[in-house]
Design an enzyme around this catalytic site. Structure first.
Site, PDB file in Angstrom:
ATOM      1  N   SER A 171      27.234 -18.688 -55.297  1.00 40.96           N
ATOM      2  CA  SER A 171      28.468 -18.571 -56.067  1.00 40.96           C
ATOM      3  C   SER A 171      28.174 -18.764 -57.557  1.00 40.96           C
ATOM      4  CB  SER A 171      29.496 -19.601 -55.602  1.00 40.96           C
ATOM      5  OG  SER A 171      29.062 -20.907 -55.926  1.00 40.96           O
ATOM      6  N   HIS A 172      29.128 -18.380 -58.394  1.00 41.89           N
ATOM      7  CA  HIS A 172      28.950 -18.483 -59.841  1.00 41.89           C
ATOM      8  C   HIS A 172      28.659 -19.920 -60.261  1.00 41.89           C
ATOM      9  CE1 HIS A 172      30.262 -18.998 -64.039  1.00 41.89           C
ATOM     10  NE2 HIS A 172      29.611 -17.854 -64.192  1.00 41.89           N
ATOM     11  N   ALA A 173      29.474 -20.865 -59.823  1.00 39.69           N
ATOM     12  CA  ALA A 173      29.291 -22.265 -60.228  1.00 39.69           C
ATOM     13  C   ALA A 173      27.900 -22.768 -59.844  1.00 39.69           C
ATOM     14  CB  ALA A 173      30.365 -23.141 -59.598  1.00 39.69           C
TER      15      ALA A 173
END
Length: 140
Positions: free
Chosen positions: A92-94
């Protein structure tokens, strides 16, 4: 649901709040669990954000707590000392940006934005894959 007494002392509030989170999945006492997506250990206050309109409330050195991130959130990672997200996995981005910046991060921390409040002091660590609440913010 939190049952508040008709009268109480301010000193009793932290215990009432702890009792209110005891029945939430992913929470045991003062510990929230999740998936370690970037290793490390940090102890700091949290800043809870639910949307980009709250970006101005980020503090240098705080742990960013949100539902999920996208590329518009990337500048906040330069200020953060750690990241906690409710949704996400290893790709995921985070997770990806936290690893890139060397920030400890947990994903899939159920109801993190509902349990944690801006100003709470937590210990975020990968060794236990948990968030340990150290101090409830009493001025909220």
């Amino acid at each position: 649901d939190l049952r508040m007494p008709l009268l109480m002392r301010e000193s009793e509030l932290p215990e009432l709040l702890r009792a209110g989170t005891s029945g939430i999945a992913g929470v045991e006492g003062d510990v929230l669990t999740g998936l370690c997506v970037s290793p490390g250990l940090v102890e700091a206050e949290v800043v809870v954000m639910r949307d980009p309109g709250e970006f101005a409330s980020m503090k240098r050195g705080a742990i960013l707590v949100t539902i999920a991130t996208d590329p518009s959130w990337t500048p906040l990672f330069t200020l953060a000392s750690g990241v906690i997200v409710e949704v996400g996995g290893m790709l995921s981005h985070a997770s990806t940006i936290a690893r890139e910046y060397g920030l400890p991060a947990l994903a899939n921390v159920k109801n993190a934005t509902g349990i944690l409040k801006t100003g709470d002091r937590v210990r975020l660590g990968d060794a236990e894959v948990e968030v340990r609440l150290l101090e409830w913010y009493a001025n909220g």
